[in-house]
Scaffold this active site. Sequence first.
Site, PDB file in Angstrom:
ATOM      1  N   LYS A   1      -8.615 -11.589  -6.802  1.00  0.00           N
ATOM      2  CA  LYS A   1     -10.003 -11.142  -6.984  1.00  0.00           C
ATOM      3  C   LYS A   1     -10.717 -12.254  -7.746  1.00  0.00           C
ATOM      4  CE  LYS A   1     -13.278  -7.982  -6.634  1.00  0.00           C
ATOM      5  NZ  LYS A   1     -13.887  -7.611  -5.338  1.00  0.00           N
TER       6      LYS A   1
ATOM      7  N   ASP B   1     -10.112  -6.738  -1.903  1.00  0.00           N
ATOM      8  CA  ASP B   1     -10.818  -5.677  -1.154  1.00  0.00           C
ATOM      9  C   ASP B   1     -10.819  -5.986   0.336  1.00  0.00           C
ATOM     10  OD1 ASP B   1     -12.443  -7.835  -1.822  1.00  0.00           O
ATOM     11  OD2 ASP B   1     -14.240  -6.630  -2.180  1.00  0.00           O
TER      12      ASP B   1
ATOM     13  N   ASP C   1       1.122  -3.414  -5.915  1.00  0.00           N
ATOM     14  CA  ASP C   1       1.462  -1.988  -5.949  1.00  0.00           C
ATOM     15  C   ASP C   1       0.597  -1.237  -4.935  1.00  0.00           C
ATOM     16  OD1 ASP C   1       2.529   0.498  -6.914  1.00  0.00           O
ATOM     17  OD2 ASP C   1       0.650   0.771  -8.015  1.00  0.00           O
TER      18      ASP C   1
ATOM     19  N   ASP D   1       1.682   0.194  -0.808  1.00  0.00           N
ATOM     20  CA  ASP D   1       1.621   1.592  -0.337  1.00  0.00           C
ATOM     21  C   ASP D   1       0.759   1.688   0.919  1.00  0.00           C
ATOM     22  OD1 ASP D   1       3.155   2.567  -2.459  1.00  0.00           O
ATOM     23  OD2 ASP D   1       1.850   4.304  -2.759  1.00  0.00           O
TER      24      ASP D   1
END
Length: 363
Positions: free
Chosen positions: A196, A228, A252, A256
């Site tokens: 980021k 993003d 993390d 997922d």
Amino acid sequence: MLDSVPESTTSPRILVLAGDGIGPEIVAAARRVLDTVGSFDYEERLVGGASIDELGTPLSDEVLEDCRAADAVLLGAVGGPKWDSTDPDAPRPEQGLLGLRKGLGLYANLRPVKPLAALIDASPLRRDRIEGTDLLVVRELTGGIYFGRKERTATTASDECLYSSEEIDRIARIAFEAARRRAGDGGGGRVTSVDKANVLETSRLWREVVSGIAADYDDVELDHMLVDNAAMQLVSDPSRFDVIVTENMFGDILSDEAAMLTGSLGMLPSASLGGEGPGLFEPVHGSAPDIAGTGVANPLATFLSVAMLFQHGLDRPEDARRIESAVEAALDDGLRTPDLRSGAEGEREAGTAEMTAAVIAAL
Ligand code: IPM
Ligand code: MG
């Protein structure tokens, strides 16, 4: 003569941390798979909520020492509503997992995402979106906001995110090496470094260090992507990725998300590597307390984690392939734990026991 060779006394030592929720069920199933493939010495220890209940702490020093002495650590899952609390001083099961990662120096977390043909219809994404997806998330595991200083007053709270260039350097090298290995002799591997950098100082350092290392790997292509945008691309065009390298918390979250491409979070294995000692192998999914004890937990991510244990922990790649093939065979046979059901014809509902028996039969 072969017969006269004394029985080997050097079976690999596997430290087993079943943990909480469905952890004990899936780990017991995984031990049956391990026993089918070879001979192992197991030691079972407590971690997470189970350890809080018994010892008052999610990870005792003794257990950490026992892990250090093993050849590999196999973990089920930790956590559950029983230990949920907003009290900053209450022990939390997750601290056990974080303590293991830090205590064993496991800075590199590998999470491969490759949807299996049999499960493509179980993915929430359309077939044409996920076909061809074969990516590896390389997540930094012992730094960043997970391990920075935490402060709390009655009305404010802060979590520091700190990275050193050394920490970035070593995880980036793992990613470049993985891309090189995955590409094979033909070359053409790609690393996508996710950050980021438009907002975070740690990300700007991250980008600088990763770019610097790229010079040592001129056979591997490097691109940088904002987190993003990466989250969006993972669902819109996942097959564009090869190796994704990113810091602890982004990894993390993105792993997922990437896991769902495979049809279920119940399919994603992981290996945590780095230190001098053993690696830690665990499914990416959590302890699923809602289905614990009902016999329907999907053990496949744990079996695939055992495959990673053979690959990375014991240097037995042929046994790793055997397990992966056996998992595929059980799925090709139509067996599905509830989380994998898509409603397609030929599917047969299976619980943990049936799925485990099918995988063992295919070994
Ligand atoms: C994971 C888990 C852990 C993490 C939790 C249980 C602390 O979500 O391994 O991805 O955030 O790293
Ligand atoms: Mg997670």
